[in-house]
Write a protein that holds these residues in place. Structure first.
Motif, PDB file in Angstrom:
ATOM      1  N   ARG A  33      -1.506  29.608 -10.462  1.00  0.00           N
ATOM      2  CA  ARG A  33      -2.105  28.300 -10.962  1.00  0.00           C
ATOM      3  C   ARG A  33      -1.043  27.203 -11.211  1.00  0.00           C
ATOM      4  NH1 ARG A  33      -6.135  29.287 -15.721  1.00  0.00           N
ATOM      5  NH2 ARG A  33      -6.539  27.139 -15.396  1.00  0.00           N
ATOM      6  N   LEU A  34       0.116  27.630 -11.887  1.00  0.00           N
ATOM      7  CA  LEU A  34       1.245  26.654 -12.046  1.00  0.00           C
ATOM      8  C   LEU A  34       1.614  25.945 -11.008  1.00  0.00           C
ATOM      9  CD1 LEU A  34       3.385  25.280 -14.043  1.00  0.00           C
ATOM     10  CD2 LEU A  34       4.668  27.310 -13.783  1.00  0.00           C
ATOM     11  N   ILE A  35       2.042  26.934  -9.789  1.00  0.00           N
ATOM     12  CA  ILE A  35       2.489  26.512  -8.482  1.00  0.00           C
ATOM     13  C   ILE A  35       1.590  25.543  -7.656  1.00  0.00           C
ATOM     14  CG2 ILE A  35       2.981  27.277  -6.106  1.00  0.00           C
ATOM     15  CD1 ILE A  35       3.898  29.940  -7.505  1.00  0.00           C
ATOM     16  N   GLU A  36       0.163  25.973  -7.737  1.00  0.00           N
ATOM     17  CA  GLU A  36      -0.732  25.075  -7.251  1.00  0.00           C
ATOM     18  C   GLU A  36      -0.806  23.838  -7.885  1.00  0.00           C
ATOM     19  OE1 GLU A  36      -4.230  27.342  -7.093  1.00  0.00           O
ATOM     20  OE2 GLU A  36      -3.397  28.784  -5.668  1.00  0.00           O
ATOM     21  N   ALA A  37      -0.677  23.609  -9.150  1.00  0.00           N
ATOM     22  CA  ALA A  37      -0.642  22.447  -9.887  1.00  0.00           C
ATOM     23  C   ALA A  37       0.593  21.679  -9.642  1.00  0.00           C
ATOM     24  CB  ALA A  37      -0.529  22.719 -11.410  1.00  0.00           C
ATOM     25  N   CYS A  38       1.592  22.333  -9.277  1.00  0.00           N
ATOM     26  CA  CYS A  38       2.864  21.574  -9.090  1.00  0.00           C
ATOM     27  C   CYS A  38       2.854  20.943  -7.571  1.00  0.00           C
ATOM     28  CB  CYS A  38       3.966  22.395  -8.924  1.00  0.00           C
ATOM     29  SG  CYS A  38       4.460  23.014 -10.695  1.00  0.00           S
ATOM     30  N   LEU A  39       1.868  21.372  -6.776  1.00  0.00           N
ATOM     31  CA  LEU A  39       1.707  20.939  -5.251  1.00  0.00           C
ATOM     32  C   LEU A  39       0.925  19.595  -5.156  1.00  0.00           C
ATOM     33  CD1 LEU A  39       1.433  24.495  -3.455  1.00  0.00           C
ATOM     34  CD2 LEU A  39       3.445  22.776  -3.553  1.00  0.00           C
ATOM     35  N   GLN A  40       0.116  19.429  -6.352  1.00  0.00           N
ATOM     36  CA  GLN A  40      -0.776  17.866  -6.439  1.00  0.00           C
ATOM     37  C   GLN A  40       0.032  16.915  -6.249  1.00  0.00           C
ATOM     38  OE1 GLN A  40      -4.104  18.427  -6.149  1.00  0.00           O
ATOM     39  NE2 GLN A  40      -3.560  20.708  -6.220  1.00  0.00           N
ATOM     40  N   PRO A  41      -0.339  16.104  -5.763  1.00  0.00           N
ATOM     41  CA  PRO A  41       0.266  14.619  -5.544  1.00  0.00           C
ATOM     42  C   PRO A  41       0.728  13.949  -6.845  1.00  0.00           C
ATOM     43  CG  PRO A  41      -1.453  14.658  -4.201  1.00  0.00           C
ATOM     44  CD  PRO A  41      -1.664  15.822  -5.122  1.00  0.00           C
ATOM     45  N   GLY A  42       1.783  13.605  -7.181  1.00  0.00           N
ATOM     46  CA  GLY A  42       2.228  13.011  -8.187  1.00  0.00           C
ATOM     47  C   GLY A  42       2.717  13.547  -9.561  1.00  0.00           C
ATOM     48  N   VAL A  43       2.587  15.105  -9.259  1.00  0.00           N
ATOM     49  CA  VAL A  43       3.073  15.862 -10.390  1.00  0.00           C
ATOM     50  C   VAL A  43       4.656  16.112 -10.461  1.00  0.00           C
ATOM     51  CG1 VAL A  43       2.842  18.095 -11.214  1.00  0.00           C
ATOM     52  CG2 VAL A  43       0.920  17.079 -10.234  1.00  0.00           C
ATOM     53  N   SER A  44       5.356  16.063 -11.626  1.00  0.00           N
ATOM     54  CA  SER A  44       6.518  16.269 -11.529  1.00  0.00           C
ATOM     55  C   SER A  44       6.814  17.713 -12.084  1.00  0.00           C
ATOM     56  CB  SER A  44       7.104  15.530 -13.055  1.00  0.00           C
ATOM     57  OG  SER A  44       8.418  16.092 -13.414  1.00  0.00           O
ATOM     58  N   HIS A  60      10.889  25.687  -9.111  1.00  0.00           N
ATOM     59  CA  HIS A  60      11.059  25.163  -7.537  1.00  0.00           C
ATOM     60  C   HIS A  60      11.209  26.214  -6.513  1.00  0.00           C
ATOM     61  CE1 HIS A  60      12.223  22.470  -4.619  1.00  0.00           C
ATOM     62  NE2 HIS A  60      13.423  22.884  -4.152  1.00  0.00           N
ATOM     63  N   ARG A  61      11.882  27.562  -6.923  1.00  0.00           N
ATOM     64  CA  ARG A  61      12.081  28.518  -6.113  1.00  0.00           C
ATOM     65  C   ARG A  61      10.731  29.308  -5.773  1.00  0.00           C
ATOM     66  NH1 ARG A  61      16.087  32.603  -8.239  1.00  0.00           N
ATOM     67  NH2 ARG A  61      14.176  33.575  -9.303  1.00  0.00           N
ATOM     68  N   TRP A  62       9.919  29.390  -7.019  1.00  0.00           N
ATOM     69  CA  TRP A  62       8.512  29.888  -6.682  1.00  0.00           C
ATOM     70  C   TRP A  62       7.901  29.150  -5.798  1.00  0.00           C
ATOM     71  CZ3 TRP A  62       6.827  30.790 -12.618  1.00  0.00           C
ATOM     72  CH2 TRP A  62       7.578  31.705 -13.118  1.00  0.00           C
ATOM     73  N   ILE A  63       7.745  27.732  -5.743  1.00  0.00           N
ATOM     74  CA  ILE A  63       7.144  26.763  -4.924  1.00  0.00           C
ATOM     75  C   ILE A  63       7.666  26.902  -3.586  1.00  0.00           C
ATOM     76  CG2 ILE A  63       6.838  24.302  -4.360  1.00  0.00           C
ATOM     77  CD1 ILE A  63       6.697  23.968  -7.576  1.00  0.00           C
ATOM     78  N   CYS A  64       9.084  26.984  -3.168  1.00  0.00           N
ATOM     79  CA  CYS A  64       9.462  27.232  -1.832  1.00  0.00           C
ATOM     80  C   CYS A  64       9.007  28.714  -1.346  1.00  0.00           C
ATOM     81  CB  CYS A  64      10.887  27.184  -2.067  1.00  0.00           C
ATOM     82  SG  CYS A  64      11.722  25.404  -2.515  1.00  0.00           S
ATOM     83  N   GLU A  65       8.970  29.703  -2.358  1.00  0.00           N
ATOM     84  CA  GLU A  65       8.440  30.828  -1.555  1.00  0.00           C
ATOM     85  C   GLU A  65       6.908  30.828  -1.305  1.00  0.00           C
ATOM     86  OE1 GLU A  65       9.380  33.752  -4.676  1.00  0.00           O
ATOM     87  OE2 GLU A  65      11.377  33.537  -4.450  1.00  0.00           O
ATOM     88  N   HIS A  66       6.305  30.168  -2.155  1.00  0.00           N
ATOM     89  CA  HIS A  66       4.818  30.107  -2.001  1.00  0.00           C
ATOM     90  C   HIS A  66       4.666  29.353  -0.733  1.00  0.00           C
ATOM     91  CE1 HIS A  66       0.476  29.001  -2.675  1.00  0.00           C
ATOM     92  NE2 HIS A  66       0.835  27.722  -2.239  1.00  0.00           N
ATOM     93  N   GLU A  67       5.379  28.153  -0.461  1.00  0.00           N
ATOM     94  CA  GLU A  67       5.313  27.336   0.862  1.00  0.00           C
ATOM     95  C   GLU A  67       5.667  28.046   2.001  1.00  0.00           C
ATOM     96  OE1 GLU A  67       7.432  23.879  -0.143  1.00  0.00           O
ATOM     97  OE2 GLU A  67       5.713  22.824  -0.813  1.00  0.00           O
ATOM     98  N   LYS A  68       6.787  29.010   1.865  1.00  0.00           N
ATOM     99  CA  LYS A  68       7.045  29.675   3.032  1.00  0.00           C
ATOM    100  C   LYS A  68       6.106  31.034   3.429  1.00  0.00           C
ATOM    101  CE  LYS A  68      12.205  29.622   2.760  1.00  0.00           C
ATOM    102  NZ  LYS A  68      13.108  30.507   2.585  1.00  0.00           N
ATOM    103  N   THR A  69       5.403  31.571   2.468  1.00  0.00           N
ATOM    104  CA  THR A  69       4.364  32.289   2.864  1.00  0.00           C
ATOM    105  C   THR A  69       3.090  31.872   3.218  1.00  0.00           C
ATOM    106  OG1 THR A  69       5.150  33.741   0.701  1.00  0.00           O
ATOM    107  CG2 THR A  69       2.999  34.065   1.273  1.00  0.00           C
TER     108      THR A  69
END
Length: 98
Positions: A33-44, A60-69
């Motif tokens: 849920r945190l990763i998905e919240a960070c992927l929203q436009p305008g979120v720091s 940031h690493r979690w987000i990158c891993e999520h995007e690669k997956t």
């Protein structure tokens, strides 16, 4: 994006366990849920990391891993939009035509 209480009820992240090495393990659903919240436009991402009480670099690493997956790049490294140098080889004709 502003988050109301229902959107951020998972913050800070729940620590499931702490290993002997001191590393914290977090609830997978809340982490997602945190990763998905960070992927929203305008979120720091840094701001969300502070609210979640995790290191911004870790988030940031979690987000990158999520995007690669989700792009299907988890198994193949070097694919995607990365720039690559390709050698150019000139082939000279042995018998030039007059």
């Amino acid at each position: 994006m502003t988050q109301n209480d229902s959107d951020s009820d998972f913050l800070p992240l729940k620590v499931i366990s702490v290993g002997r090495d001191g590393k914290r393990r977090f609830d997978k659903r809340d982490r997602q849920r945190l990763i998905e919240a960070c992927l929203q436009p305008g979120v720091s991402v840094a701001g969300m990391a502070l609210r979640a009480r995790v290191n911004a670099n870790l988030l940031h690493r979690w987000i990158c891993e999520h995007e690669k997956t989700y792009r299907g790049e988890g198994a193949t490294q070097g694919s995607g939009d990365a720039a690559a140098f390709v050698p150019v080889v000139e082939i000279a004709c042995a018998d030039p035509q007059p």
